[in-house]
Enzyme design. Structure first.
Site, mmCIF file in Angstrom:
data_model
loop_
_atom_site.group_PDB
_atom_site.id
_atom_site.type_symbol
_atom_site.label_atom_id
_atom_site.label_comp_id
_atom_site.label_asym_id
_atom_site.label_seq_id
_atom_site.Cartn_x
_atom_site.Cartn_y
_atom_site.Cartn_z
ATOM 1 N N LYS A 118 11.509 21.035 74.517
ATOM 2 C CA LYS A 118 11.608 22.224 75.391
ATOM 3 C C LYS A 118 12.476 23.289 74.718
ATOM 4 O O LYS A 118 12.103 24.459 74.644
ATOM 5 C CB LYS A 118 12.246 21.835 76.715
ATOM 6 C CG LYS A 118 12.788 23.010 77.534
ATOM 7 C CD LYS A 118 13.409 22.612 78.848
ATOM 8 C CE LYS A 118 14.857 22.285 78.751
ATOM 9 N NZ LYS A 118 15.792 23.404 78.822
ATOM 10 N N ASN A 119 13.603 22.865 74.157
ATOM 11 C CA ASN A 119 14.573 23.848 73.643
ATOM 12 C C ASN A 119 14.200 24.403 72.277
ATOM 13 O O ASN A 119 14.855 25.307 71.767
ATOM 14 C CB ASN A 119 15.971 23.225 73.625
ATOM 15 C CG ASN A 119 16.491 23.042 75.046
ATOM 16 O OD1 ASN A 119 15.885 23.533 75.998
ATOM 17 N ND2 ASN A 119 17.573 22.315 75.195
ATOM 18 N N ARG A 164 17.134 30.970 82.615
ATOM 19 C CA ARG A 164 18.090 31.711 81.778
ATOM 20 C C ARG A 164 17.569 31.894 80.364
ATOM 21 O O ARG A 164 17.868 32.874 79.698
ATOM 22 C CB ARG A 164 19.411 30.958 81.644
ATOM 23 C CG ARG A 164 20.208 30.778 82.843
ATOM 24 C CD ARG A 164 21.516 30.157 82.449
ATOM 25 N NE ARG A 164 22.326 31.097 81.714
ATOM 26 C CZ ARG A 164 22.365 31.220 80.389
ATOM 27 N NH1 ARG A 164 21.587 30.462 79.657
ATOM 28 N NH2 ARG A 164 23.108 32.102 79.795
ATOM 29 N N CYS A 214 24.541 29.193 86.046
ATOM 30 C CA CYS A 214 23.678 28.164 86.661
ATOM 31 C C CYS A 214 24.605 27.035 87.093
ATOM 32 O O CYS A 214 25.824 27.138 86.986
ATOM 33 C CB CYS A 214 22.629 27.691 85.664
ATOM 34 S SG CYS A 214 23.302 26.658 84.380
ATOM 35 N N ARG A 251 27.929 30.564 81.786
ATOM 36 C CA ARG A 251 26.948 30.815 80.714
ATOM 37 C C ARG A 251 26.805 32.303 80.368
ATOM 38 O O ARG A 251 25.750 32.901 80.498
ATOM 39 C CB ARG A 251 25.623 30.170 81.072
ATOM 40 C CG ARG A 251 25.837 28.687 81.341
ATOM 41 C CD ARG A 251 24.620 27.890 81.505
ATOM 42 N NE ARG A 251 23.916 27.730 80.236
ATOM 43 C CZ ARG A 251 22.737 27.110 80.161
ATOM 44 N NH1 ARG A 251 22.172 26.665 81.251
ATOM 45 N NH2 ARG A 251 22.119 26.971 79.006
ATOM 46 N N ASP A 265 23.702 17.744 76.288
ATOM 47 C CA ASP A 265 22.511 17.465 77.102
ATOM 48 C C ASP A 265 22.259 15.975 77.284
ATOM 49 O O ASP A 265 21.333 15.586 77.977
ATOM 50 C CB ASP A 265 21.262 18.110 76.481
ATOM 51 C CG ASP A 265 21.346 19.627 76.547
ATOM 52 O OD1 ASP A 265 20.551 20.295 75.878
ATOM 53 O OD2 ASP A 265 22.238 20.138 77.245
ATOM 54 N N ILE A 310 31.524 21.458 76.189
ATOM 55 C CA ILE A 310 30.662 22.636 76.020
ATOM 56 C C ILE A 310 30.568 23.456 77.307
ATOM 57 O O ILE A 310 30.708 24.678 77.287
ATOM 58 C CB ILE A 310 29.234 22.218 75.571
ATOM 59 C CG1 ILE A 310 29.282 21.316 74.343
ATOM 60 C CG2 ILE A 310 28.358 23.453 75.347
ATOM 61 C CD1 ILE A 310 29.721 21.983 73.066
ATOM 62 N N ARG A 346 11.473 20.740 84.982
ATOM 63 C CA ARG A 346 11.752 21.841 84.031
ATOM 64 C C ARG A 346 11.782 21.318 82.599
ATOM 65 O O ARG A 346 11.460 22.038 81.670
ATOM 66 C CB ARG A 346 13.132 22.451 84.323
ATOM 67 C CG ARG A 346 13.285 23.047 85.677
ATOM 68 C CD ARG A 346 14.548 23.834 85.754
ATOM 69 N NE ARG A 346 14.595 24.813 84.654
ATOM 70 C CZ ARG A 346 15.471 25.799 84.591
ATOM 71 N NH1 ARG A 346 16.373 25.925 85.553
ATOM 72 N NH2 ARG A 346 15.479 26.655 83.617
HETATM 73 C C1 EPZ Z 1 21.152 25.810 74.806
HETATM 74 O O1 EPZ Z 1 21.674 26.624 75.843
HETATM 75 C C2 EPZ Z 1 20.236 24.803 75.480
HETATM 76 N N1 EPZ Z 1 19.148 25.508 76.162
HETATM 77 C C3 EPZ Z 1 21.041 23.988 76.492
HETATM 78 O O2 EPZ Z 1 20.162 23.012 77.036
HETATM 79 C C4 EPZ Z 1 22.165 23.263 75.751
HETATM 80 O O3 EPZ Z 1 22.952 22.537 76.674
HETATM 81 C C5 EPZ Z 1 23.031 24.310 75.023
HETATM 82 O O4 EPZ Z 1 22.211 25.095 74.142
HETATM 83 C C6 EPZ Z 1 24.143 23.667 74.206
HETATM 84 O O5 EPZ Z 1 23.579 22.804 73.267
HETATM 85 C C7 EPZ Z 1 18.117 25.980 75.417
HETATM 86 O O6 EPZ Z 1 18.086 25.838 74.205
HETATM 87 C C8 EPZ Z 1 17.023 26.677 76.177
HETATM 88 P P1 EPZ Z 1 25.037 27.962 74.176
HETATM 89 P P2 EPZ Z 1 22.510 27.977 75.464
HETATM 90 O O7 EPZ Z 1 24.848 29.427 74.066
HETATM 91 O O8 EPZ Z 1 21.940 28.574 74.246
HETATM 92 C C9 EPZ Z 1 29.238 29.568 75.736
HETATM 93 C C10 EPZ Z 1 19.166 21.748 78.721
HETATM 94 O O9 EPZ Z 1 19.621 20.916 79.518
HETATM 95 N N2 EPZ Z 1 28.727 30.905 75.408
HETATM 96 O O10 EPZ Z 1 25.031 27.130 72.942
HETATM 97 O O11 EPZ Z 1 22.580 28.804 76.687
HETATM 98 C C11 EPZ Z 1 28.484 28.940 76.914
HETATM 99 O O12 EPZ Z 1 29.041 29.368 78.145
HETATM 100 C C12 EPZ Z 1 19.919 23.022 78.448
HETATM 101 O O13 EPZ Z 1 18.093 21.607 78.079
HETATM 102 C C13 EPZ Z 1 29.572 31.997 75.541
HETATM 103 O O14 EPZ Z 1 30.720 31.864 75.936
HETATM 104 O O15 EPZ Z 1 23.938 27.360 75.167
HETATM 105 C C14 EPZ Z 1 28.684 27.471 76.692
HETATM 106 O O16 EPZ Z 1 29.945 27.096 77.208
HETATM 107 C C15 EPZ Z 1 21.174 23.133 79.296
HETATM 108 N N3 EPZ Z 1 29.086 33.238 75.240
HETATM 109 C C16 EPZ Z 1 28.717 27.345 75.158
HETATM 110 O O17 EPZ Z 1 28.975 28.667 74.661
HETATM 111 C C17 EPZ Z 1 27.807 33.434 74.797
HETATM 112 O O18 EPZ Z 1 27.432 34.584 74.514
HETATM 113 C C18 EPZ Z 1 27.402 26.865 74.552
HETATM 114 O O19 EPZ Z 1 26.370 27.693 75.037
HETATM 115 C C19 EPZ Z 1 26.964 32.303 74.665
HETATM 116 C C20 EPZ Z 1 27.441 31.050 74.968
#
Ligand code: EPZ
Length: 424
Positions: free
Chosen positions: A22-23, A93, A117, A122, A306, A328, A398
């Site tokens: 998915k990701n 998102r 969420c 996020r 995850d 995370i 999802r």
């Molecule tokens: C991706 O989300 C995945 N989703 C998530 O999977 C996964 O948990 C996550 O990466 C971490 O591995 C998809 O790929 C569609 P991040 P993403 O930006 O990109 C902070 C699932 O269950 N952050 O790496 O949104 C954020 O708040 C989902 O399949 C900022 O502070 O995650 C978080 O604490 C859930 N500012 C951390 O970084 C930003 O601009 C990691 O978020 C961006 C992120």
């Protein structure tokens, strides 16, 4: 709304084939907006989030259709609309991943500012910091992010924290920026590497994907391509844990063992026997009770966030006491309250859950709160004594393709039912 009704106690046995990730599929589909053309994307999982992304590409002017069970044909030749509406972004998102491809493809984007969420706030501040570094004008207005790239130019982008989506968005904008871009503290996830591979097949010049420093040399134009999505490493890990908690013995086909090294390493520590081949993992608990092991989630190649809820379910019936620490997301422990209702002994202190293994969980009515928490409750139900009902399973749909069918084929007693208590 639907629920799963699970009768616990069956040991999983047999073979399961992993679906596409998915990701990885979501950013790959977003990337088709980068260059107007026709793309065939293979090994796409049939998931609600994929349907949402396809609807979004449709809203932007493209067309998306299934040409066979797992292949999506995307035609982005008529993409002219650069507005990703609130109605779609609030549903998923990951719609924010069109930010980078709209900027790269149309030099402008107006995307509804994604809300938080269940698992956390996020924010996308780092995505916007990166786009500003590439010369974009970024404004936030009435809940939307307006991005205009009058002159998209290469730059150095420093991410304060590792962000998967942020790395993917900057990658997609940088491949057609004038000059060279270097992303520091880039995400190393396999899904980021998969996106980089597709972009290179489209003619992009990228080096260092999979490391913390990615260098991109902007090109004047790209071409469409066909591409195959990598297998889902989180689905792979989820089935491994389901095998462990039921003390079963399964073969997982169509996976990439190197993508789940942190998970298989941890499960070996917990007593699971694991044999890996090119695209297969044979796992067995030999009818043993797992041993308690400590887990801390960190960015790839560390233990994936995850998989945190899933491994915690395994720890609830392990021998000993374990600590599961989530680094995370700030609110990714909502499965704890529901696991407790099944008899788990868990104490949460800050972002760490102390899990004291009990002999057996008892079936109960529980409620899913997010995608991976749902998986955790299903896993717990497979091993619990009696009947477990998991409601709000639209969360599961999802991210897991036909999970109940796959589990039934492994011997689990799980059926999908209408949830009379939860309205339509
Ligand atoms: C991706 O989300 C995945 N989703 C998530 O999977 C996964 O948990 C996550 O990466 C971490 O591995 C998809 O790929 C569609 P991040 P993403 O930006 O990109 C902070 C699932 O269950 N952050 O790496 O949104 C954020 O708040 C989902 O399949 C900022 O502070 O995650 C978080 O604490 C859930 N500012 C951390 O970084 C930003 O601009 C990691 O978020 C961006 C992120």
């Amino acid at each position: 709304m639907d629920k799963f009704v699970i009768e616990g106690g069956e040991r999983l046995k047999g073979t399961v084939r992993i679906s596409g990730s998915k990701n990885a599929a979501l950013p790959l589909l977003a990337a088709t907006i980068l260059h107007k053309g026709v793309y065939n994307i293979g090994n796409v999982p049939r998931l609600r989030d994929v349907t949402t992304m396809a609807r979004l590409i449709g809203v932007l002017g493209g067309s998306v259709e299934w040409v066979n069970d797992q292949t999506l044909r995307v035609d982005s030749r008529n993409v002219e609309n650069y507005i990703a509406p609130y109605e779609l972004v609030k549903e998923m998102r990951a719609s924010v991943l069109v930010l980078g491809s709209l900027v790269g493809g149309l030099r402008k984007a107006t995307v509804s500012y994604p809300g938080g969420c269940a698992i956390g706030e996020r924010p996308i501040n780092l995505h916007l910091k990166g786009l500003s570094a590439l010369g974009c004008e970024v404004k936030i207005r009435e809940g939307y992010v307006d991005v205009v790239a009058k002159n998209l130019r290469g730059s150095k982008v420093y991410f304060d924290t590792t962000t998967v989506g942020g790395t993917e968005n900057i990658l997609m904008a940088a491949v057609v920026a004038k000059g060279e871009t270097t992303i520091y503290n880039a995400a190393r996830e396999p899904e980021v590497v998969d996106l980089a591979c597709m972009l290179k097949r489209m003619g992009a010049k990228i080096e260092g994907e999979g490391t913390g420093v990615i260098r991109i040399k902007g090109v004047d134009s790209l071409t469409p391509c066909d591409y195959e999505v990598i297998p889902d490493r989180i689905e792979t890990g989820t089935f491994l844990v389901a095998c462990g908690i039921t003390r079963g013995n399964i073969t997982i086909e169509g996976c990439i063992p190197s993508h789940v090294k942190a998970v298989t390493d941890k499960l070996k520590e917990a007593g699971m026997d694991i044999v890996e081949d090119q695209n297969t993992i044979k796992a067995s608990m030999f009818n043993k009770r797992p041993i308690s092991v400590d887990v801390k989630t960190i960015p790839y190649p560390g233990f994936p966030t995850d998989m945190q809820a899933q491994i915690m379910a395994l720890m609830t019936i392990a021998k000993g006491v374990s600590a599961t620490t989530e680094t995370i997301f700030e609110n990714r422990m909502m499965h704890v309250a529901e696991l407790r209702r099944m008899g788990a002994d868990i104490k949460v202190i800050g972002n760490t859950a102390i899990v004291k293994g009990v002999k057996v969980l008892s079936g109960a009515k529980v409620m899913a709160s997010d995608l991976r928490a749902s998986a955790s409750l299903i896993i717990a139900g497979l091993a619990a004594y009696g009947i477990t009902e998991v409601s709000r399973i639209y969360h599961v749909d999802r991210g897991y393709e036909s999970i109940e069918k796959k589990l039934r084929e492994l011997g689990a007693k799980i059926v999908r039912r209408k949830d009379e208590n939860m309205g339509s």
